[in-house]
Write a protein that holds these residues in place. Structure first.
Motif, PDB file in Angstrom:
ATOM      1  N   ARG A 200      26.678  61.621  65.340  1.00  0.00           N
ATOM      2  CA  ARG A 200      27.841  61.185  66.117  1.00  0.00           C
ATOM      3  C   ARG A 200      29.131  61.465  65.355  1.00  0.00           C
ATOM      4  O   ARG A 200      30.106  61.948  65.916  1.00  0.00           O
TER       5      ARG A 200
ATOM      6  N   ALA B  95      33.043  55.336  69.902  1.00  0.00           N
ATOM      7  CA  ALA B  95      32.057  56.404  70.061  1.00  0.00           C
ATOM      8  C   ALA B  95      31.238  56.595  68.789  1.00  0.00           C
ATOM      9  O   ALA B  95      30.046  56.897  68.858  1.00  0.00           O
TER      10      ALA B  95
ATOM     11  N   ARG C  30      29.184  52.975  68.275  1.00  0.00           N
ATOM     12  CA  ARG C  30      28.448  52.541  69.460  1.00  0.00           C
ATOM     13  C   ARG C  30      28.272  51.038  69.446  1.00  0.00           C
ATOM     14  O   ARG C  30      29.235  50.309  69.582  1.00  0.00           O
ATOM     15  N   THR C  31      27.070  50.542  69.265  1.00  0.00           N
ATOM     16  CA  THR C  31      26.866  49.095  69.221  1.00  0.00           C
ATOM     17  C   THR C  31      26.643  48.596  67.800  1.00  0.00           C
ATOM     18  O   THR C  31      26.428  47.407  67.595  1.00  0.00           O
TER      19      THR C  31
END
Length: 148
Positions: free
Chosen positions: A6, A47, A50-51
């Motif tokens: 990512r 982004a 994320r979590t």
């Protein structure tokens, strides 16, 4: 491992976006640009993580981004083509007092921007008194005054 991918993807996307936006973005930042930068950073953070809002996840993301940046820096030093592709090349905007309109339009800089730098740095008030105006890789405009 997903977080590393990512981070690499976001880094490359931001690199491309700012390459398309052009060097002028670096040259002059308005209050709107600052707000946009803050929004981009927040969207990027979401982004990237994320979590996973853990300290470990943030550290892994930061290290990945820095490693990618170091690798790109190494590539630019080792391969001149990579440097040209990533940073671009200096662009002559004015030559012997004559604006080169197609290059000025291409890099999205106005003659007003050039004259502002000429006035501030060299006290030049007429475009004819500029031998060369060059948009450098870092977004700055260099002015070389004409003789006399």
């Amino acid at each position: 491992m997903e977080m590393v991918f990512r981070a690499i993807a976001i880094y490359l996307i931001l690199l491309i976006v700012f390459k398309i936006a052009g060097r002028r973005t670096l040259l002059q930042m308005t209050s709107f640009d600052l707000i946009l930068l803050l929004i981009i950073s927040e969207a990027t953070q979401q982004a990237l993580l994320r979590t996973d809002y853990s300290v470990t996840g943030a550290m892994l993301t930061i290290v990945t981004l820095i490693v990618v940046d170091i690798l790109f820096g190494f590539m630019k030093k080792r391969f001149s083509r990579a440097e040209q592709l990533l940073d671009g090349a200096p662009v002559v905007l004015i030559e012997n007092g004559t604006p080169i309109d197609n290059k000025i339009k291409k890099v999205n800089v106005s003659t007003d921007d050039i004259m502002l730098v000429a006035r501030q740095n060299h006290g030049i008030y007429q475009i004819e008194k500029i031998k060369f105006a060059i948009l450098e890789r870092n977004g700055q405009i260099s002015i070389i005054p004409a003789d006399g």
